[in-house]
Design an enzyme around this catalytic site. Structure first.
Site, PDB file in Angstrom:
ATOM      1  N   LYS A 170       4.891   0.067  10.706  1.00 31.18           N
ATOM      2  CA  LYS A 170       4.844   1.386  10.093  1.00 31.18           C
ATOM      3  C   LYS A 170       4.504   2.462  11.117  1.00 31.18           C
ATOM      4  CE  LYS A 170       3.240   0.253   5.523  1.00 31.18           C
ATOM      5  NZ  LYS A 170       2.057   0.142   4.672  1.00 31.18           N
TER       6      LYS A 170
ATOM      7  N   GLU B 218       0.881  -1.161   0.000  1.00 29.46           N
ATOM      8  CA  GLU B 218       0.000   0.000   0.000  1.00 29.46           C
ATOM      9  C   GLU B 218       0.924   1.218   0.000  1.00 29.46           C
ATOM     10  OE1 GLU B 218      -2.293   0.637   3.559  1.00 29.46           O
ATOM     11  OE2 GLU B 218      -3.667   2.017   2.533  1.00 29.46           O
TER      12      GLU B 218
ATOM     13  N   ARG C  79       5.589 -13.111   9.197  1.00 30.35           N
ATOM     14  CA  ARG C  79       6.399 -11.949   8.850  1.00 30.35           C
ATOM     15  C   ARG C  79       7.634 -11.904   9.744  1.00 30.35           C
ATOM     16  NH1 ARG C  79       2.931  -6.737  10.234  1.00 30.35           N
ATOM     17  NH2 ARG C  79       2.188  -7.329   8.196  1.00 30.35           N
TER      18      ARG C  79
END
Length: 562
Positions: free
Chosen positions: A271, A36, A261
């Site tokens: 983030k 994104e 992950r």
RNA sequence: AGCCCCGUGGUGUAGAGGUAGCAUCAGAGACUUUGGAUCUCUUGGCACCGGUUCAAAUCCGGUCGGGGCUACCA
């Protein structure tokens, strides 16, 4: 003769092998990386990229870069370029396969109409709060919306008017009609479209309805002909929905496979947390060399090869795990050892005068650029009467196992001479200068009589030295798991020594020829790179990582004993 | 609590019924003009209980433990 040992394969490659064997996808592999565009890439993304793109590459397949831009409120053009730059720097080339989720908005709309016509989707007038209310929770089933049984005609009309902009933000949504009592919350009539009168970076003001992730993602994969849609574990519960949409639509369906992950000790990866550090001014920006961002790591001196090798070596699995940052450091040392030219530089200079060396004499010694790579050649290093050595390389009262210079002790100066310390000159109790002598017979660093010396020191000639600013970077946090501490905000756990700036370092003249981002080793100290802040007048060097340092370990042990 | 996923040395992983392997870390040594690199050796692991089987890390059942999900984010 090739080794017959079959390299072990992770579960994803095993699935692909099996699919290839059965011809499930025609034997092809086509993956994608779908960021994104709302932030910068970090080492966790690098792993995802290496998994998706690396596997496609390995199987002779293709891979797409696709910006998943379905939320105009959060996404910006500026991130797109940075993400592409970072992926290119990682050495991947998506050729002409650059896509945007927004490229498919028209097609997605048509698919949504299909679903409405099939009676599998409906327009809901409930507010966000009411929808939440009726969704129930993990233990109690949800309740149907009063608008759930609208006719296909009415739904079609309403949805079309949503698209036409007749309604305000939040007034209506399009929902899939699945099961409000489903044990998987994602299946409780998930929202497919919401109304957002917002300008999209790509489609401008064409749309005022935007698709939700679950609806959009599978379609994007399907349209692009992705075979294996590899994503992170948190989408496991979304897979039934991913499948449901594609099955109900009757379109091509890739398989979604989830893997864990990457987590790393002594840093943060989300983030949001990274943004907090940047916004709070706790680091210098997204490219701060202490950050695990791709840009930060590049500035820190990490090589593409070291990052990719790291990502390959940590493996792929379904268990949540945290990789020790030591392993990352090992990988960068491993690569840089083989590829970096060596130089000599003194971080904390201590002046040293060689009493039996003429004042005006200068010799040039030949130094090996890289002992691991003969093709790197040699260079000349100037030597003269006054030198700088590392303060840490001298001790007046050396403890056990300290092999370096001390009063009366002889050591080797790399490539030059055996040197014996005669005296430490002090001012106000502080050592300001060392007086030494060389043995002329040891020219080049070898004693003709075969006598040995316990250590070899690096040095820089005072009159030839370049001044440099050196930024010593260390781990960002003082604890392995900064987010897992009770009663402590992670921002308060930042390592105060994560950046130490040294301004009076002395480095050998050859460093002048280096360019921004060039990587090299200061012998005995570590790997460094040239910071882009470097100018003609001011050399700025960043330390990537220290060399393995047994003496530092011994020192710690000795301190513990005291 | 409901559903889903997962438990192999300190850490990261392989193992798919038959000697638990690799990497890293840690420890010891060799070598060394970087206390780097390299090389050798060592310590250390199948969460637990039961079942199937000649044989189980592997198959089955249960227990315990960890993670995820309750956004008009992705």
């Amino acid at each position: 003769m090739v080794s017959t040992a079959t390299p072990s394969k992770d579960f994803i490659r095993q699935i692909i092998d099996e699919d290839n064997r059965t011809g499930k996808y025609g034997g092809g592999v086509h993956t994608r990386f779908p960021p994104e565009p709302n932030g910068f890439l970090h080492i966790g993304h690098a792993k995802a990229i290496c998994v998706n793109f690396g596997i496609a590459e390995e199987y002779g397949g293709k891979y797409n870069l696709r910006f998943d831009d379905t939320n105009p409120l959060k996404e910006e053009d500026i991130y797109i370029k940075s993400i592409m730059d970072d992926i290119k720097w990682l050495g991947f080339d998506w050729e002409d396969r650059l896509y945007y989720g927004s490229d498919y908005f028209d097609q997605m709309y048509d698919y949504a109409v299909d679903l409405v016509k099939k009676g599998k989707a409906y327009v809901d007038d409930l507010s966000a709060e009411e929808i939440k209310e009726l969704r129930g929770n993990v233990t109690t089933p949800g309740k149907d919306s009063p608008y759930r049984e609208r006719s296909v005609e009415e739904n079609l009309d309403l949805f079309n008017r949503m698209k036409a902009g007749e309604f305000a933000d939040g007034e209506k949504v399009l929902r899939a009609k699945i099961d409000m009592a489903h044990p998987n919350m994602n299946m409780r009539d998930p929202i497919m479209y919401r109304i957002l009168h917002a300008t999209h970076h790509n489609t401008g003001d064409k749309w005022c309805i935007y698709p939700m992730y679950d609806w959009a993602h599978g379609l994007e994969d399907s349209i692009e002909g992705i075979t294996h849609s590899l994503c992170s574990l948190e989408f496991e519960n979304h897979r039934p929905l991913y499948d449901w949409f594609l099955i109900e639509l009757g379109v091509y369906r890739p398989i979604q496979i989830e893997f864990a992950r990457l987590n790393l000790t002594y840093t943060v990866m989300s983030k949001r947390k990274l943004l907090e550090l940047v916004k709070g001014g706790l680091v210098s920006g997204w490219d701060d060399p202490r950050l695990p961002t791709i840009r930060g790591m590049k500035k820190r001196g990490y090589s593409t090869a070291s990052i990719r090798n790291f990502c390959d070596r940590i493996g792929i699995a379904k268990v949540n795990s945290t990789v020790d940052i030591e392993f990352l450091e090992h990988c960068v040392r491993d690569d840089l050892n083989k590829t970096s030219p060596r130089f000599m530089g003194v971080l904390n200079p201590l002046k040293m005068v060689i009493e039996n060396y003429p004042e005006d004499k200068v010799e040039e010694f030949e130094a090996i650029n890289n002992p691991e790579d003969e093709s790197a050649g040699t260079r000349k290093v100037p030597f003269s009467r006054v030198l700088y050595i590392e303060r840490d390389d001298f001790m007046e009262d050396p403890p056990k196992k300290f092999y370096r210079l001390a009063p009366g002790r002889e050591v080797r100066f790399r490539y030059a001479y055996f040197v014996t310390c005669k005296e430490a000159v002090k001012e106000n109790g502080e050592i300001v200068e060392l007086r030494c002598t060389i043995d002329p017979e040891t020219h080049g660093g070898n004693a003709p009589d075969g006598r040995k010396v316990k250590s070899t020191l690096h040095w820089v000639s005072e009159s030839h030295a370049l001044d440099a600013e050196v930024r010593l970077y260390d781990r960002l946090f003082t604890v392995p798991d900064p987010l897992g501490q009770k009663d402590a905000d992670f921002k308060d756990l930042i390592n105060p020594d994560s950046l130490r700036i040294l301004t009076s370092c002395k480095v050998e003249p050859a460093v002048r020829d280096l360019k921004a981002f060039d990587r090299f080793q200061f012998e005995r100290l570590g790997y460094f790179c040239v910071d882009p802040d470097t100018t003609e007048e001011n050399i700025v060097l960043n330390r990537t990582v220290e060399l393995r340092d047994p003496w530092a370990k011994i020192q710690k042990q000795q301190q513990r004993k005291k």
